[in-house]
Structure formats: structure tokens, C-alpha cells
Motif scaffolding. Structure first.
Motif, short mmCIF file in Angstrom:
data_model
loop_
_atom_site.label_atom_id
_atom_site.label_comp_id
_atom_site.label_asym_id
_atom_site.label_seq_id
_atom_site.Cartn_x
_atom_site.Cartn_y
_atom_site.Cartn_z
N ILE A 47 76.00 38.65 39.98
CA ILE A 47 75.55 39.97 39.55
C ILE A 47 75.44 40.90 40.76
O ILE A 47 75.90 42.05 40.72
CB ILE A 47 74.21 39.86 38.81
CG1 ILE A 47 74.40 39.19 37.45
CG2 ILE A 47 73.57 41.24 38.63
CD1 ILE A 47 73.11 38.88 36.73
N ASN A 50 78.84 41.91 41.97
CA ASN A 50 79.49 42.86 41.06
C ASN A 50 78.99 44.29 41.31
O ASN A 50 79.78 45.24 41.28
CB ASN A 50 79.24 42.47 39.60
CG ASN A 50 80.20 41.39 39.13
OD1 ASN A 50 81.28 41.21 39.70
ND2 ASN A 50 79.82 40.68 38.09
N TYR A 51 77.69 44.44 41.54
CA TYR A 51 77.16 45.77 41.81
C TYR A 51 77.72 46.32 43.13
O TYR A 51 78.05 47.51 43.23
CB TYR A 51 75.64 45.73 41.86
CG TYR A 51 74.98 45.71 40.49
CD1 TYR A 51 75.32 46.66 39.54
CD2 TYR A 51 74.03 44.75 40.16
CE1 TYR A 51 74.74 46.65 38.28
CE2 TYR A 51 73.44 44.73 38.90
CZ TYR A 51 73.80 45.68 37.97
OH TYR A 51 73.22 45.68 36.73
N ASN A 91 77.82 41.77 33.88
CA ASN A 91 76.49 41.51 34.44
C ASN A 91 75.46 41.27 33.35
O ASN A 91 74.52 40.48 33.52
CB ASN A 91 76.05 42.67 35.33
CG ASN A 91 76.70 42.61 36.70
OD1 ASN A 91 77.41 41.68 37.02
ND2 ASN A 91 76.46 43.63 37.50
#
Length: 282
Positions: A47, A50-51, A91
Motif C-alpha cells: 500500500i 502504491n501511494y 489499496n
């Protein structure tokens, strides 16, 4: 310290270490323990990555505007109407700690969609330097292997699909020279191969490191359990009693309405029973 009833034994871990697991897959019991221990942390790591990737991905709009300005509106739509929702949806699922196949497979699909979006935008452009933008597909490969550390058996088919998408994107460059075309394909293919080798060794080292840490943890638990047992009778010793009393007197809101009592017995002439029948019977 009480060992989890689902936890495997030291013998199983040591056998797995000896087998070397070249297929990057543990025995079922060890694999299940592996996922119980790392699954949630793995999701949290993915997660975060990914951000970070979303931010970096949008920063590339600056170079896209300079290179493929003729399709910049399409590029904006792809960034904000397709890829950002895909990343956020990924996410959202990862935050619920899904099964390993869904966790890794979902990330693989997201990476493929990202590579496909690059090919789509570049194919719609007629800018002279659009082939340089197509090379950004290399960053997608590096993202999946270096940043996300996708499992090897998911990276392998994902890389094959990305290579096919890159070849599809090159079909729109009719005027490209054979030398430049060959160089582009060689660079992408080489990076994919290097990334696959790196992904394999990285996952193997991660799994081996996990096995070594798990073995140490189980050994410490075994030593802890031995320290709480009398070696002659096998029952809890004074240290075990102290820990039990500490646990029993610890405040617990769930058991606030219940009361507890401790009964201590002094049995007369018990030594005579031990002398007659032995300490094990006692």
C-alpha cells in the motif's frame, strides 16, 4: 509463553532450510505459517509503495507534456480517470489483507494495466519523440520488481505480457530505423531479464531469512517452555506459578464481572507417597 497451536515445529523449519526451496515455495504447513506471519505486513508495504508510485507517476505528466503534447488531454484522462482509481481500488483491497493469490495477482493486473495505458497513449500520439515515452515501460518493470517486490511466479508472466505490449506499441513506428528498433527491444528485453533474475534471488533471500528468524523464534519459545517446567515431574515450577499469578491478577475489562480464587493445599505425609510410589506418580 504459550506456543500457538497452529505454529509448526523446529524440525519442519530445519527440513525446509535443508531443501533449499528452489521453486520458491515452502511445504504447505511452512507456507501457511509464512503467510500468517508476513501477510499483513506485506499488504501494508505494498500500500505504501502504491501511494509513492502514484505521486511519481503523476510527476511524469511534466515530461509527457513536453514529449507528447498532441495527446496530453488523453494522457491526463488516463492518469486521473483510469490509473489513479485502479491504484486506489488496489489499496482498498490490500487494506483487508486478502489471500496471497489475490494480493499478488491484483498487483500484477494493476502493473499490466499501467503498461497498457502507456502503450495506448503513445500509440495515439504522432510526436517524433514518442518512442522515448514508450521506453517508460521499463519503469513499470522496475516498479514491480524493485519497489513492490512482487513474487517471482507473478513477475514472470507479468513481464512477458509487458514485453508483448511493448512490441505492440512498436508496431506504430513505421519510420523507425532497424538499428534504433533493435536497440530499443534489446534494452527492454535486457532489463526484463535482469529484473527477473533479481526478483528470484530477492524472494529466495527473503524466504531464507524468514526461515532463520522463525527457527530462532521457535528455539527461544522452546527454551522458555523448558524454563517453566520441572524437569523431573514435567509440571509447572515456581516461575510458572509466578507468571500464572501475574496473569490472573492483571486487570481485564472483559472479565471485570468475574471473581477468581486461589486454593493452596498442604498434603500431610506426601513425602511418604513419593518414597513409596516414585516422584512421577507423585
Amino acid at each position: 509463553m504459550i506456543q500457538d497451536r497452529n505454529q509448526i515445529g523446529i524440525g519442519e523449519v530445519e527440513r525446509q532450510i535443508d531443501k533449499r526451496f528452489t521453486s520458491l515455495r515452502f511445504e504447505p504447513a511452512v507456507e501457511a505459517q509464512f503467510e500468517r506471519d508476513i501477510g499483513l505486513d506485506r499488504c501494508r508495504y505494498m500500500i505504501r509503495q502504491n501511494y509513492i508510485a502514484i505521486v511519481i507517476y503523476h510527476l511524469f505528466l511534466i515530461s509527457d507534456y513536453a514529449s507528447i503534447a498532441d495527446v496530453f488531454q488523453l494522457d491526463l484522462c488516463v492518469h486521473f480517470a483510469i490509473m489513479t482509481p485502479v491504484a486506489l481500488a488496489t489499496n482498498f483491497v490490500l487494506a483487508r489483507n486478502p489471500r496471497p493469490w489475490l494480493r499478488e495477482g491484483l498487483e500484477a493486473v494493476s502493473v499490466i494495466v499501467l503498461a497498457g495505458s502507456i502503450v495506448w497513449v503513445v500509440s495515439a500520439s504522432r510526436a517524433p519523440d514518442r518512442d522515448l515515452v514508450l521506453l517508460c515501460i521499463i519503469l513499470v518493470v522496475l516498479f514491480s520488481t524493485v519497489m513492490q517486490r512482487m513474487r517471482f511466479w507473478y513477475v514472470l508472466p507479468t513481464s512477458v505480457v509487458i514485453l508483448a505490449l511493448y512490441g505492440l506499441g512498436l508496431t506504430g513506428f513505421e519510420g523507425m530505423s532497424t538499428e534504433r528498433l533493435g536497440m530499443s527491444v534489446s534494452v527492454v528485453l535486457g532489463i526484463i531479464l535482469f529484473s527477473l533474475v533479481g526478483a528470484y534471488h530477492l524472494e529466495h533471500e527473503q524466504r531464507m531469512g524468514y526461515l532463520l528468524r522463525l527457527r530462532d523464534r521457535l528455539r527461544n519459545q522452546e527454551l522458555e517452555m523448558r524454563s517453566l517446567r520441572d524437569p523431573l515431574t514435567g509440571i509447572g515450577n515456581r516461575r510458572a506459578l509466578d507468571l500464572a499469578l501475574l496473569e490472573a491478577t492483571r486487570p481485564n475489562q472483559a472479565d471485570a464481572a468475574q471473581s477468581e480464587a486461589i486454593l493452596l493445599l498442604d498434603i500431610d505425609h506426601f513425602k511418604r507417597f513419593n518414597d513409596t510410589n516414585g516422584h512421577q506418580e507423585g
